[in-house]
Design an enzyme around this catalytic site. Sequence first.
Site, mmCIF file in Angstrom:
data_model
loop_
_atom_site.group_PDB
_atom_site.id
_atom_site.type_symbol
_atom_site.label_atom_id
_atom_site.label_comp_id
_atom_site.label_asym_id
_atom_site.label_seq_id
_atom_site.Cartn_x
_atom_site.Cartn_y
_atom_site.Cartn_z
ATOM 1 C CD GLU A 110 -1.735 -20.315 -20.784
ATOM 2 O OE1 GLU A 110 -2.521 -19.490 -20.264
ATOM 3 O OE2 GLU A 110 -0.501 -20.257 -20.638
ATOM 4 C CB CYS A 143 -2.344 -16.522 -21.205
ATOM 5 S SG CYS A 143 -3.248 -16.071 -19.702
ATOM 6 C CE LYS A 170 1.964 -17.426 -21.582
ATOM 7 N NZ LYS A 170 1.163 -17.955 -20.460
HETATM 8 C C1 ACM Z 1 -1.016 -16.758 -18.003
HETATM 9 O O1 ACM Z 1 -0.218 -16.355 -18.837
HETATM 10 N N1 ACM Z 1 -1.475 -17.992 -18.004
HETATM 11 C C2 ACM Z 1 -1.547 -15.838 -16.984
#
Ligand code: ACM
Length: 277
Positions: free
Chosen positions: A40, A159, A126
Amino acid sequence: MQTLKVAAIQNQPEFGNIKANLHDLIGLLPPECDLAVLPELCATGYQFRDRDELRSMAEIIAPDQEPGPITSRLTDVASASGTTIIAGVAELAAGSSENGLEDTSEKIFNSSVLIRPDGTREIYRKIHLFLDEKKIFDAGDLGFSVVEACGIKVGMMICFDWIFPEAARTLALMGAQVLAHPSNLVLPYCPEAMITRSLENRVFSLTANRIGREMRSDSPLEFIGLSQVVSPSGQLMARLGNNETGAATATINIVETDKKITAANDIFADRRPQYYR
Ligand code: ACM
C-alpha cells in the site's frame, strides 16, 4: 494445469522519497515473475501529516488518463519484464457520479493500480479506511471488481479491508482466483487472518506489506512485515520476516481454486444465503 510465479514484495520506504523508494521496489522484483504485488502507498510512505501533504504526492492512475510518475515508471517496468504489477498509490481523481449526480470536486483515494505488461490498467479504491486515513483520504467509491490479468482472475483489496470478511468473500464470489492485497499493516492479526480468508474462499492471497517505522505525528507507527503467499487450502507458501525487505515468492496452480472441498461439498454451491443476516 495453469501455474504462475507470483510475488509479494516487502520494502522499507523512506517517507516522501519517491524516486529512491521506486528504485528499491523495482530492485526487489524477482525475474520471470508473472504477478507481483507491492505494498500500500508503496513509493510515498504512509503517514501523511494532512491532506495538503497527501495531495502533493497523489497522482492520476485512472485507466483513461495520462498517469502520474509512479504509475508511468511501473508501466515501463511491467512492459520490460512481462510482469503484471499491482501497487498501492495515492490516487488524485475528480469526484465520481454516484446516484447519477456529477460530482466534480477533488477526491484523493488510497488506491491500488494493476498494470499489465501491455500497459493497460485497472484500479481499486480502498473501501475500508484505517485510523487517520479517514481524515485525509476519501473512501473508495467504485466497489470491488475482478479483472483478467496474466491469464487469471484477480481481485484487489487493500490492507484493512482484511478485517471485513465481506471484502474477500465478495471478490471470491465474483470469481477472483487470486486476492492481491497491498498493505501497510500495523496491527498484528492480518497475516494469520488471511490464511482463513484464503481457506474459506478457496483462493490464493498475496499480502504485500512494508517494514520500518514512521514518526510523523504524535502516534508513531511500526509496520509488521510478514508479507506472504497463501494457498486456497490455507497453506503458507511463502512468508518474509518482520525486519527484512525482499520478495515472498511461490509458484501457484490455479486449478487449486476449485470450490469442491469434498466429494459432496462445493463451498459456494452449498451456501445458504437465506439464513445469513
Ligand atoms: C491499514 O489499513 N493500512 C492498516
